[in-house]
Design a protein around this motif. Structure first.
Motif, mmCIF file in Angstrom:
data_model
loop_
_atom_site.group_PDB
_atom_site.id
_atom_site.type_symbol
_atom_site.label_atom_id
_atom_site.label_comp_id
_atom_site.label_asym_id
_atom_site.label_seq_id
_atom_site.Cartn_x
_atom_site.Cartn_y
_atom_site.Cartn_z
ATOM 1 N N LYS A 67 -34.159 45.793 30.017
ATOM 2 C CA LYS A 67 -34.399 47.435 29.973
ATOM 3 C C LYS A 67 -33.450 48.282 30.278
ATOM 4 N N PHE A 68 -33.105 49.353 29.505
ATOM 5 C CA PHE A 68 -31.994 50.096 29.522
ATOM 6 C C PHE A 68 -32.087 50.928 30.750
ATOM 7 N N MET A 69 -30.974 51.201 31.360
ATOM 8 C CA MET A 69 -31.158 52.101 32.505
ATOM 9 C C MET A 69 -30.269 53.481 32.297
ATOM 10 N N VAL A 70 -28.890 52.941 31.936
ATOM 11 C CA VAL A 70 -27.953 54.310 31.952
ATOM 12 C C VAL A 70 -26.919 54.116 30.963
ATOM 13 N N TYR A 71 -26.453 55.254 30.377
ATOM 14 C CA TYR A 71 -25.260 55.053 29.490
ATOM 15 C C TYR A 71 -24.251 56.251 29.974
ATOM 16 N N LEU A 72 -23.113 55.522 30.075
ATOM 17 C CA LEU A 72 -21.897 56.470 30.706
ATOM 18 C C LEU A 72 -20.805 56.181 29.823
ATOM 19 N N GLN A 73 -20.053 57.341 29.707
ATOM 20 C CA GLN A 73 -18.607 57.575 29.141
ATOM 21 C C GLN A 73 -17.828 57.796 30.429
ATOM 22 N N LYS A 74 -16.530 57.679 30.337
ATOM 23 C CA LYS A 74 -15.605 58.024 31.616
ATOM 24 C C LYS A 74 -15.776 59.170 32.028
ATOM 25 N N GLU A 75 -16.079 59.136 33.266
ATOM 26 C CA GLU A 75 -16.438 60.333 34.169
ATOM 27 C C GLU A 75 -17.597 61.471 33.944
ATOM 28 N N ASN A 76 -18.608 60.616 33.093
ATOM 29 C CA ASN A 76 -19.661 61.416 32.574
ATOM 30 C C ASN A 76 -21.011 60.552 32.433
ATOM 31 N N ILE A 77 -21.983 60.751 32.843
ATOM 32 C CA ILE A 77 -23.382 60.317 32.685
ATOM 33 C C ILE A 77 -23.948 60.891 31.510
ATOM 34 N N HIS A 104 -12.898 49.974 24.818
ATOM 35 C CA HIS A 104 -14.204 50.363 24.740
ATOM 36 C C HIS A 104 -14.478 51.550 25.959
ATOM 37 N N SER A 105 -14.948 52.483 25.460
ATOM 38 C CA SER A 105 -15.123 53.742 26.417
ATOM 39 C C SER A 105 -16.652 53.906 26.871
ATOM 40 N N HIS A 106 -17.403 53.314 26.074
ATOM 41 C CA HIS A 106 -18.813 53.622 26.366
ATOM 42 C C HIS A 106 -19.443 52.111 26.882
ATOM 43 N N VAL A 107 -20.193 52.600 28.290
ATOM 44 C CA VAL A 107 -20.725 51.525 29.168
ATOM 45 C C VAL A 107 -22.334 51.879 29.177
ATOM 46 N N TYR A 108 -23.005 50.710 29.112
ATOM 47 C CA TYR A 108 -24.386 50.833 29.394
ATOM 48 C C TYR A 108 -24.777 49.806 30.501
ATOM 49 N N TRP A 109 -25.723 50.043 30.995
ATOM 50 C CA TRP A 109 -26.213 49.055 32.168
ATOM 51 C C TRP A 109 -27.906 48.828 31.824
ATOM 52 N N TYR A 110 -28.156 47.683 32.020
ATOM 53 C CA TYR A 110 -29.604 47.309 31.667
ATOM 54 C C TYR A 110 -30.157 46.156 32.940
ATOM 55 N N ARG A 111 -31.289 46.139 32.927
ATOM 56 C CA ARG A 111 -31.848 45.479 33.929
ATOM 57 C C ARG A 111 -32.800 44.347 33.351
ATOM 58 N N GLN A 112 -32.726 43.149 33.809
ATOM 59 C CA GLN A 112 -33.904 42.129 33.453
ATOM 60 C C GLN A 112 -34.557 41.656 34.586
ATOM 61 N N LEU A 113 -35.811 42.136 34.629
ATOM 62 C CA LEU A 113 -36.679 41.439 35.553
ATOM 63 C C LEU A 113 -37.331 39.858 35.034
ATOM 64 N N PRO A 114 -37.437 39.076 36.010
ATOM 65 C CA PRO A 114 -37.769 37.808 35.504
ATOM 66 C C PRO A 114 -39.000 37.858 34.514
ATOM 67 N N GLU A 115 -38.890 36.939 33.458
ATOM 68 C CA GLU A 115 -39.747 36.757 32.457
ATOM 69 C C GLU A 115 -39.915 38.124 31.411
ATOM 70 N N PHE A 156 -31.055 54.731 42.976
ATOM 71 C CA PHE A 156 -30.134 54.139 42.207
ATOM 72 C C PHE A 156 -29.167 55.273 41.642
ATOM 73 N N SER A 157 -27.797 54.925 41.396
ATOM 74 C CA SER A 157 -26.989 55.797 40.848
ATOM 75 C C SER A 157 -25.769 54.814 40.244
ATOM 76 N N ALA A 158 -25.087 55.592 39.269
ATOM 77 C CA ALA A 158 -24.193 55.023 38.423
ATOM 78 C C ALA A 158 -22.844 55.894 38.426
ATOM 79 N N GLU A 159 -21.681 55.377 38.148
ATOM 80 C CA GLU A 159 -20.569 56.015 37.825
ATOM 81 C C GLU A 159 -19.410 55.264 36.886
ATOM 82 N N PHE A 160 -18.794 55.904 36.238
ATOM 83 C CA PHE A 160 -17.755 55.233 35.302
ATOM 84 C C PHE A 160 -16.710 56.302 35.547
#
Lengths: 115, 114
Positions: free
Chosen positions: A44-54, A29-40, A65-69
């Protein structure tokens, strides 16, 4: 045939510290997604990354907040100067591509607690 | 603005009976819908999906129904088993905003009683 791996599973930080969450996608898999779940709440979608790219960071808070792959190694979600409101479960997902009808496979999550 | 709504936070069903979990959405551009199951302290696990060109999809004990005119989908589990006890999330995506950007509901906690 390991699934999506996330570490640490639990992370405790004091206000003002930095949190680093790591995610290794499923093999092939070369596609990564980050989600956040608050209580209850739902995830929620945060960010979608591929290798070396947001590709899409429309769900990321504008500050702290920042993200990298990078080309080598896991994807990293970084939260600087954490506040209590950052306490949540953060899930990473991966897929082999982003084309339609391709489900995302989720990791076990990192539960961040900010004291 | 909650685009995907699961109005029942919890549901209890007797083992062997049918479980019906409901989900409503407001965005008519959604064209792909999924159901995920989540156990405590684990990540969501994909269950079943349906595209907007269909109105039904089956996989073993799980069937998803889509009613586009009502903007409603449901997940049927029959027969229900104690191992099905979990939180179920429906999710949707739209081609315009990125098919990868799943919009999740808040979940329904299913408890199957032995």
């Amino acid at each position: 045939n390991a699934g999506v791996m996330q570490n640490p599973r639990h992370l405790v930080r004091r206000r003002g510290q930095e949190a680093r969450l790591r995610c290794s996608p499923m093999k092939g898999h070369s596609h990564v997604y980050w989600y956040r779940q608050l209580p209850e709440e739902g995830l929620k979608f945060m960010v979608y990354l591929q290798k070396e790219n947001i590709i899409d960071e429309s769900g990321m808070p504008k500050e702290r907040f920042s993200a990298e792959f990078p080309k080598e190694g896991p994807s990293i979600l970084r939260i600087q100067q954490v506040v209590r409101g950052d306490s949540a479960a953060y899930f990473c997902a991966s897929s082999p591509s982003d084309r339609s009808y391709n489900e995302q496979f989720f990791g076990p999550g990192t539960r961040l607690t900010v004291l | 603005d909650q685009q995907v709504k699961q109005n029942s936070p919890s549901l209890s069903v007797q083992e062997g009976r049918i479980s019906i979990l409901n989900c409503d959405y407001t965005n008519s551009m959604f064209d792909y819908f999924l159901w995920y199951k989540k156990y405590p302290a684990e990540g969501p696990t994909f269950l079943i999906s349906i595209s907007s060109i269909k109105d039904k999809n089956e996989d073993g004990r799980f069937t998803v129904f889509l009613n586009k005119s009502a903007k409603h989908l449901s997940l049927h589990i029959v027969p229900s088993q104690p191992g099905d006890s979990a939180v179920y999330f429906c999710a949707a995506s739209a081609p315009g905003s990125g098919t990868y950007k799943y919009i999740f509901g808040t979940g329904t906690r299913l408890k199957v009683l032995a």
